[in-house]
Design a protein around this motif. Structure first.
Motif, short mmCIF file in Angstrom:
data_model
loop_
_atom_site.label_atom_id
_atom_site.label_comp_id
_atom_site.label_asym_id
_atom_site.label_seq_id
_atom_site.Cartn_x
_atom_site.Cartn_y
_atom_site.Cartn_z
N PHE A 190 -17.28 43.17 90.77
CA PHE A 190 -16.71 41.86 91.29
C PHE A 190 -17.76 41.13 92.09
CE2 PHE A 190 -12.90 44.26 90.15
CZ PHE A 190 -12.18 43.44 89.48
N LYS A 250 -13.01 29.81 91.12
CA LYS A 250 -13.29 31.24 91.86
C LYS A 250 -12.06 31.24 92.83
CE LYS A 250 -17.71 32.51 91.27
NZ LYS A 250 -18.98 32.96 92.06
N PHE A 270 -19.31 37.85 90.94
CA PHE A 270 -18.44 36.67 91.11
C PHE A 270 -18.74 36.37 92.55
CE2 PHE A 270 -15.77 38.68 87.82
CZ PHE A 270 -16.25 37.91 86.74
N LEU A 305 -12.26 36.07 91.24
CA LEU A 305 -12.32 36.13 89.83
C LEU A 305 -12.30 34.60 89.46
CD1 LEU A 305 -9.73 38.83 88.67
CD2 LEU A 305 -12.20 38.96 88.42
N PRO A 306 -12.86 34.33 88.41
CA PRO A 306 -13.18 32.87 87.74
C PRO A 306 -11.93 32.85 87.16
CG PRO A 306 -14.29 34.36 86.54
CD PRO A 306 -13.83 35.21 87.46
#
Length: 174
Positions: free
Chosen positions: A64, A149, A68, A142-143
């Motif tokens: 992660f 995001k 991101f 997370l997108p």
């Protein structure tokens, strides 16, 4: 919102959706209002949004941060997430999640399978929510395809609202 509350909220929202879909007239599974998705497409869309979330939450946590980044802002509460999503929908009226573009109409024979998968994926997500640390919920992002995001905790709250949003559409229009 505490992670147990989020898991319970998801249980409630998916329970309401699945109960509605199980008693809805089968004809509506393949037919919808003019220019709108059928009930089957709505259910498939929800499956297409929860499955990747479960998949990514099964990945190692270092992924992660690498893929991101980390959260660098204060967390939003549930109501703010809902308001932001409704605003984003209005501003992007023609937006459709990539996986749901040009979606075929699921056949009636696939209804039981799709509903079963929705229930299983919902239970898996609830289990994962209860096991992930609060630190990871708040710092890992997370997108979101429409909202950019978001911290995992917010994505999970949004997921609960997303189910409610589609359930209300089905109840009001189908």
């Amino acid at each position: 919102m505490h992670k147990d509350e989020i898991a319970d909220l998801l249980e409630e929202k998916y329970h309401a959706l699945l109960n509605f879909l199980e008693v809805q007239d089968n004809e509506k599974w393949t037919k919808g209002p003019e220019g709108k998705w059928t009930t089957g497409q709505q259910a498939l869309h929800l499956l297409q949004s929860i499955k990747p979330l479960n998949d990514v939450l099964s990945m190692p946590r270092f992924f992660f941060k690498y893929a991101f980044g980390k959260n660098d802002r204060e967390l939003y509460d549930y109501d703010t997430i809902v308001q932001n999503y409704q605003k984003a929908l209005k501003e992007n009226n023609d937006f459709v999640f990539k996986a749901s573009k040009n979606m075929k109409i699921p056949k009636l024979k696939d209804k039981t399978y799709i509903l079963s998968r929705l229930q299983v994926e919902s239970k898996k997500l609830q289990y994962k929510i209860r096991r992930i640390s609060d630190k990871n919920l708040d710092t890992l992002v997370l997108p979101h395809p429409l909202m950019g995001k978001m911290p995992i905790r917010e994505i999970l709250m949004w997921t609960a609202y997303h189910v409610e949003h589609h359930t209300k559409q089905l109840q009001e229009n189908y």
